[in-house]
Design an enzyme around this catalytic site. Sequence first.
Site, PDB file in Angstrom:
ATOM      1  CB  SER A 253      85.272 -48.187 -87.751  1.00 23.87           C
ATOM      2  OG  SER A 253      86.217 -48.974 -87.126  1.00 23.87           O
ATOM      3  CE  LYS A 254      86.597 -40.554 -86.411  1.00 22.29           C
ATOM      4  NZ  LYS A 254      85.220 -40.638 -86.205  1.00 22.29           N
ATOM      5  NE  ARG A 255      87.341 -51.691 -84.465  1.00 15.87           N
ATOM      6  CZ  ARG A 255      87.364 -52.504 -85.510  1.00 15.87           C
ATOM      7  NH1 ARG A 255      88.331 -53.226 -85.433  1.00 15.87           N
ATOM      8  NH2 ARG A 255      86.428 -52.804 -86.398  1.00 15.87           N
ATOM      9  N   GLY A 257      92.300 -46.734 -88.732  1.00 12.09           N
ATOM     10  CA  GLY A 257      93.069 -45.531 -89.162  1.00 12.09           C
ATOM     11  C   GLY A 257      92.272 -44.343 -89.693  1.00 12.09           C
TER      12      GLY A 257
END
Length: 483
Positions: A253-255, A257
């Site tokens: 996920s966006k976490r 990167g």
Amino acid sequence: MKAVKVRFAPSPTGPLHIGGARSALFNYLFAAHEKGTMVLRIEDTDLDRSKSVYEEEIIDSLRWLGLNWEEGPGVGGENGPYRQTERLDIYNQYVEKLLAEDMAYYCFCQPEELEAERQISGEKGEMIGYSGKCRSLSKEEIAAKMEQGIKPTVRFRVPEHKVLIVDDLVRGSVMFETDLLGDYIIVKSDGIPTYNFAVVIDDHLMGITHVIRAEEHLSNTPRQLLIYDALGFDLPKFAHISLILGSDKQKMSKRHGATSVLQYRENGYLPGALFNFLSLLGWSPEGETEIMSSSEIINQFKLDKVSKSPAVFDVDKLNWLNSQYIKKLTIDELEPMLKPFLGDSSYKEQIDKLTDHQFRLLITAVHDRLVCLKDISDEAAAFFSDLHYEKEAWEVLNKPDVPQVLEAFKANLSTVDDIDAIKQTIKKVIKDNKLKPKDVFMPLRCALSGVTHGPELPYFISIWGLEETRRRIDHTLARIREN
Ligand code: GLU
């Protein structure tokens, strides 16, 4: 044997995600290896979330990665249109057929009713599926409801007590019981077909032989098998490829990167490196080497080498691969690729003043240090920032022989246009003063740049020019003497 034909079928509800790109890539690789073809189909039946800008971004990302298709938007083909919202008439014919044969039925249940039903069965701990309330409405009941203006959905009549087997090329045989499916909606009340229905019609009409897609669609496959069966269509082969996890083994996920392909492009990753990296997410080539060109990957790619365990997205590995790809580029190739990344550098003005020769020297100096093209901005900063001495550099500068070394270098330096000539000057200072190379190189580096590390010093000197180089030496000498 039928020629292989695959498809990539993104929903344009967001930019192309790394996971989607990997699915597209595996389809592309499989088709290319088998000398088959690929279709790009835009699955835009979610009218609220589908946006044409996402479709454009997806197409842009695929093209940037070099994943081309033989049929689809921008290319055409004899099985179009390739956007699902432009195929509604086609789906309708099949819906009519299923309704006529009583394999599907109109359902007038309203969302609130269905929600209430779900709540009750949930509380009772029962299976959550459709109750079947509209399963056996008479023609008259249907006509009456239509008359009242109630917009129906169409549900597929799921046969009871059957076991369905998905024969998956990656996961092996996977069993599903129809009793767990419940009669599902194939056309929504706005007349738009659902994914599980449209996908079957399209894959059939477009002649798809292999459906290669993300594991998350495995649970949809039994619903699709039933439609194939009801319409008498031959089954394609299925291959569900595993999830991509972040390095902490959680779903990517966006976490973790950047998740969209375009973000990687913006950060200066090379398409070849990302292509290579994505190919290794769940597929293992023969042999040791992992740096492979697209044609080497195509040559080797086989679905039976695709793993069913989740793939881990290792950013360090991507960075390493990217730096290797950058190292392989010539300065001629690199120069135009780097320019766009200097557009908003804080040293743009100074960079713009460099001659072509100086700019190429700068690139040559930092070439091996670039992990991605975007790094050029920080690397270039080292050439233009003011002289500040970091602690380690200041310690070096306070050694006894340093002023003598600096004076000697300054006295001997007569040209800065040629890197070799600068190297010769440094060697002369070493020889004349009977010093060890490091006792000259390090003080010079610290005196000129203020830091103990960085690209080779002669490049800095050449880019600064004689005057600025002398000014830096004088500045450092003055500071040492003040101390
Ligand atoms: N539109 C679906 C998605 O983007 C495609 C699923 C499939 O490949 O069948 O997930």
